[in-house]
Write a protein that holds these residues in place. Sequence first.
Motif, mmCIF file in Angstrom:
data_model
loop_
_atom_site.group_PDB
_atom_site.id
_atom_site.type_symbol
_atom_site.label_atom_id
_atom_site.label_comp_id
_atom_site.label_asym_id
_atom_site.label_seq_id
_atom_site.Cartn_x
_atom_site.Cartn_y
_atom_site.Cartn_z
ATOM 1 N N TYR A 23 0.838 -1.202 0.000
ATOM 2 C CA TYR A 23 0.000 0.000 0.000
ATOM 3 C C TYR A 23 0.875 1.255 0.000
ATOM 4 O O TYR A 23 0.591 2.228 -0.715
ATOM 5 N N HIS B 129 -7.371 -3.748 -4.724
ATOM 6 C CA HIS B 129 -6.930 -2.964 -3.562
ATOM 7 C C HIS B 129 -6.433 -1.588 -3.986
ATOM 8 O O HIS B 129 -6.345 -0.691 -3.155
ATOM 9 N N TRP C 286 -4.170 4.905 1.034
ATOM 10 C CA TRP C 286 -3.001 4.843 0.145
ATOM 11 C C TRP C 286 -3.301 5.403 -1.236
ATOM 12 O O TRP C 286 -2.395 5.568 -2.046
#
Length: 420
Positions: A289, A380, A405
């Motif tokens: 991240y 993600h 992030w």
Amino acid sequence: MPYLFTSESVSEGHPDKVADQISDAILDDFLRQDPAAKVACETMVTTGLVVIAGEVKSSAYVDVQSIARNVIRRIGYTKAEYKFEAESCGILSALHEQSPDINQGVVRQAPEEQGAGDQGMMFGYATNETANYMPLALDLSHALLEELAAIRKAGQEMTYLRPDAKSQVTIRYSDDHRPVAIDTIVISTQHDDFDASEEKMLARIKQDIIAILIPRVKAKLSAEVQALFTADIKHHINPTGKFVIGGPHGDSGLTGRKIIVDTYGGKGAHGGGAFSGKDSSKVDRSAAYAARHIAKNLVAAGVADQALVQVAYAIGVAKPVGLYVTTSGTTKATNAAGHKLTDGEISDKVNELFDLRPYAIVERLGLRNPIFGATAAYGHMGRQPGTITVKMKDGEEKTFETFTWEKLDYVDRIKTAFSL
């Protein structure tokens, strides 16, 4: 010479993604009760069965069965004919205490000296070919399946849809690495057996994908991306034939088996470590991240058209053993003499701007919070930062930032450091 590049995605009902979502839901419930929890939760799903295993160090009690059933229900496995159903599937938990040998390498008297939870290398990537700084083929692959799931859950159109699905998009690029057109779209979607004629059934599904799904996705895109949808696109819809048997009954699923879908669709690089079910002391997740955060802010600040960031750790050691940045020759930033910065010079500046010790990453990105459930399907990376409100162990409701992030909060600092 023009070339083709392809990425794929899978739906929330894909067996591997079912497993990922269960693992992250369990992680979130541990963090909801105990932000210091150390969790490594793996899930396997198959016909009528969920197996949950892994290591935990926490003061919290988590009702694993209830959480798993809620996830399965939310995804849409609610009918006995699917052979995997929220109310009736068996759930076996084999979670046990984390090894003290591992824990001693992570915990330190001074929190900021927290060691990395494992060795390894993690990568982050960003490109300016899309508004969210993600590779276009993957971005479109995710968008198709998110919209397909929305149609399925609304229950007004394409009422034959079942939860399992996969997509794949091939983009044609020019010599200067710019998207020119969409070459091929592949979608395989699980469905009811709604017609005695397989030929008619498949024709109906293909017609609906082209006439309902794709226009809905296209309408949400920028004018530049919409222009890539030409009459020459090749469509492969359920190309193997009918897809009635699917989900965990059609194929077992495992946590961490879709790591390329989770990241950049094959562009950039991947260190090999999975994300779901792991708390942020595991740098497989937190450093990946952090690397995405760095890469995205570098590209957004105008340092380069694309950036790949690698960070590497030794288990139990706080400071990274290595940091590497490459822009694949797309650097725009220059030094005082007007020469383009080398990758090494960019890496040095990044090292000054970002503290990549695990504790610093966790603090900067808020990774002790129960925010991971939303990451476990449709990627993600490239997601929109937002907030989530969670009822904590004491009954108090707290609001946490999600996808931190993805924030562009370092752009100004980067511009100053690189004199942009």
